[in-house]
Write a protein that holds these residues in place. Structure first.
Motif, PDB file in Angstrom:
ATOM      1  N   MET A   1       0.835  -1.203   0.000  1.00  0.00           N
ATOM      2  CA  MET A   1       0.000   0.000   0.000  1.00  0.00           C
ATOM      3  C   MET A   1       0.876   1.262   0.000  1.00  0.00           C
ATOM      4  O   MET A   1       1.895   1.300   0.679  1.00  0.00           O
ATOM      5  CB  MET A   1      -0.899  -0.039   1.246  1.00  0.00           C
ATOM      6  CG  MET A   1      -2.087   0.888   1.165  1.00  0.00           C
ATOM      7  SD  MET A   1      -3.022   0.856   2.702  1.00  0.00           S
ATOM      8  CE  MET A   1      -2.750   2.497   3.290  1.00  0.00           C
ATOM      9  N   THR A   2       0.491   2.275  -0.793  1.00  0.00           N
ATOM     10  CA  THR A   2       1.278   3.514  -0.825  1.00  0.00           C
ATOM     11  C   THR A   2       1.089   4.284   0.479  1.00  0.00           C
ATOM     12  O   THR A   2      -0.021   4.350   1.010  1.00  0.00           O
ATOM     13  CB  THR A   2       0.797   4.438  -1.975  1.00  0.00           C
ATOM     14  OG1 THR A   2      -0.372   3.901  -2.548  1.00  0.00           O
ATOM     15  CG2 THR A   2       1.852   4.676  -2.991  1.00  0.00           C
ATOM     16  N   ALA A   3       2.203   4.900   0.922  1.00  0.00           N
ATOM     17  CA  ALA A   3       2.131   5.689   2.164  1.00  0.00           C
ATOM     18  C   ALA A   3       1.222   6.895   1.938  1.00  0.00           C
ATOM     19  O   ALA A   3       1.209   7.480   0.848  1.00  0.00           O
ATOM     20  CB  ALA A   3       3.534   6.146   2.524  1.00  0.00           C
ATOM     21  N   ARG A   4       0.455   7.252   2.950  1.00  0.00           N
ATOM     22  CA  ARG A   4      -0.418   8.425   2.824  1.00  0.00           C
ATOM     23  C   ARG A   4       0.389   9.668   3.183  1.00  0.00           C
ATOM     24  O   ARG A   4       1.254   9.606   4.065  1.00  0.00           O
ATOM     25  CB  ARG A   4      -1.632   8.258   3.734  1.00  0.00           C
ATOM     26  CG  ARG A   4      -2.516   7.089   3.268  1.00  0.00           C
ATOM     27  CD  ARG A   4      -3.430   6.649   4.371  1.00  0.00           C
ATOM     28  NE  ARG A   4      -4.510   7.613   4.571  1.00  0.00           N
ATOM     29  CZ  ARG A   4      -5.095   7.826   5.743  1.00  0.00           C
ATOM     30  NH1 ARG A   4      -4.714   7.164   6.815  1.00  0.00           N
ATOM     31  NH2 ARG A   4      -6.078   8.684   5.837  1.00  0.00           N
ATOM     32  N   ILE A   5       0.111  10.762   2.503  1.00  0.00           N
ATOM     33  CA  ILE A   5       0.927  11.954   2.764  1.00  0.00           C
ATOM     34  C   ILE A   5       0.126  13.022   3.512  1.00  0.00           C
ATOM     35  O   ILE A   5      -1.099  13.080   3.436  1.00  0.00           O
ATOM     36  CB  ILE A   5       1.524  12.567   1.480  1.00  0.00           C
ATOM     37  CG1 ILE A   5       0.431  13.089   0.551  1.00  0.00           C
ATOM     38  CG2 ILE A   5       2.434  11.598   0.755  1.00  0.00           C
ATOM     39  CD1 ILE A   5       0.993  14.034  -0.497  1.00  0.00           C
TER      40      ILE A   5
END
Ligand SMILES: NC(=O)c1ccc[n+]([C@@H]2O[C@H](COP(=O)([O-])OP(=O)(O)OC[C@H]3O[C@@H](n4cnc5c(N)ncnc54)[C@H](O)[C@@H]3O)[C@@H](O)[C@H]2O)c1
Length: 338
Positions: A1-5
């Motif tokens: 999962m892509t890291a949330r910014i």
């Protein structure tokens, strides 16, 4: 999962709340900080979106390593210093249209983002509009034949801007739409305008772009019209399109109309055949352009790839607008573009 910014939206005036709502709607975003120098606007931000944090201190935003990106929605003349400071602090930057008020400043931002390895993007919202996307498909598939002209009317009463004229505020949309739709770039710009207020900023402007292929683009923009009109006509030699941005049911009508010129050898005259055919209005599901724009920014950061409306695209638009400004100052002289 892509890291949330986590990101900071600077400027919570007219446009800032729309950006906050759209970024909050993205699963890729974690925290949103709103930075505005006015206390009333910070109170409003918390009232509208209780999950956001607020601050008046832009320096503290830049010093905060948890904030990866800065979205600048402040008056146009502040774009350059705020974007430059954010890039120097290592933040990815999304700037509201237009990127800057001079080509030199826009070039500096593009070069700085490249040196820093950061995303730089400009919110040219219409580039992400479902209707503009459909027109692009029609043009790419040569549905209109050879494109002869684009004629835009973008007029309404207000909102007067305090730091830029109507060309930088409204014609910027036309220039970005045309740049997105047409692969060719204009060879020259002409503009005239008139100001009816003490600050001298033009509230009416007429802009003409000429292209090597013969295409001509005209943009009529005004903050002092009693009616709001958002029409763009795309004239091809086979068909023509009327795009009415205020008509959500039938935003585009395709006219199977055109003309053909032939010479009458006997009288050595040009004769014209006109064709007036059916009008077709394709069904278009309109998604919120600002949401697609916000998503493209976040994804450009994650995937380390340029956004559609990236810094270089924004720079091209600024070059045209800056040339238009020079033309206005010299009574409509045609300015050649490199
Ligand atoms: N993409 C679009 O279609 C679209 C539409 C409207 C406006 N805009 C752009 O959005 C930007 C803002 O326009 P607006 O109409 O919302 O302006 P606005 O004047 O309503 O709001 C600007 C806000 O920025 C705050 N501000 C100003 N300088 C600041 C600073 N240094 N630090 C922190 N806060 C600061 C002000 O207090 C104000 O609340 C402009 O660049 C405009 O071109 C884009």
């Amino acid at each position: 999962m892509t890291a949330r910014i986590s990101l900071c939206i600077v400027g919570y005036g007219y446009w800032g709340p729309k950006l906050v709502r759209n970024f909050l709607g993205l699963k890729e975003c974690r925290n949103i900080v709103v930075c505005d120098s006015m206390e009333t606007r910070r109170f409003q931000a918390v009232a509208d979106f209780p999950s956001v944090q607020v601050t008046a201190d832009f320096a503290s935003v830049l010093a905060n390593p948890a904030i990866a990106a800065v979205v600048i929605a402040t008056p146009v003349t502040t774009h350059f210093p705020l974007a430059k400071a954010a890039l120097l602090a290592g933040k990815h930057v999304l700037v509201e249209k237009p990127l800057a008020t001079t080509a030199e400043h826009a070039e500096e931002l593009v070069a700085l983002a490249a040196r820093q390895g950061l995303s730089l993007m400009v919110d040219h919202t219409f580039v992400y509009h479902s209707v503009v996307a459909r027109i692009k498909t029609l043009l790419d598939e040569s549905h209109l034949g050879k494109l002869r002209y684009i004629d835009s009317t973008r007029i309404n009463l207000g909102l007067f801007q305090h730091d830029v004229n109507v060309i930088w505020d409204l014609a910027v949309h036309d220039v970005s739409i045309v740049h997105h739709l047409v692969p060719e770039r204009p060879v020259s710009v002409q503009a005239i305008g008139a100001s009816h207020v003490a600050n001298g900023l033009e509230n009416i402007g007429f802009l003409v772009l000429r292209y090597a292929s013969g295409l001509i683009v005209h943009s009529n923009c005004s903050w002092i019209s009693p009616v709001k009109i958002r029409h763009m006509l795309f004239g091809g030699d086979k068909r023509m399109i009327l795009y009415n941005d205020l008509d959500t049911e039938e935003p585009i009508k395709i006219y199977d109309s055109g003309f053909e010129a032939r010479s009458d050898d006997e009288r050595s005259q040009l004769l014209f055949d006109y064709r007036v055919g059916d009008i077709h209005s394709p069904k278009i599901v309109i998604a919120e352009a600002l949401q697609s724009m916000a998503r493209d920014f976040v994804r450009s950061i994650h995937a380390q790839r340029p956004a559609i409306s990236n810094g270089a695209f924004g720079l091209e638009i600024v070059k045209v607008l800056a040339a238009a400004e020079r033309s206005i100052r010299s009574n409509g002289t045609e300015i050649r573009l490199a």
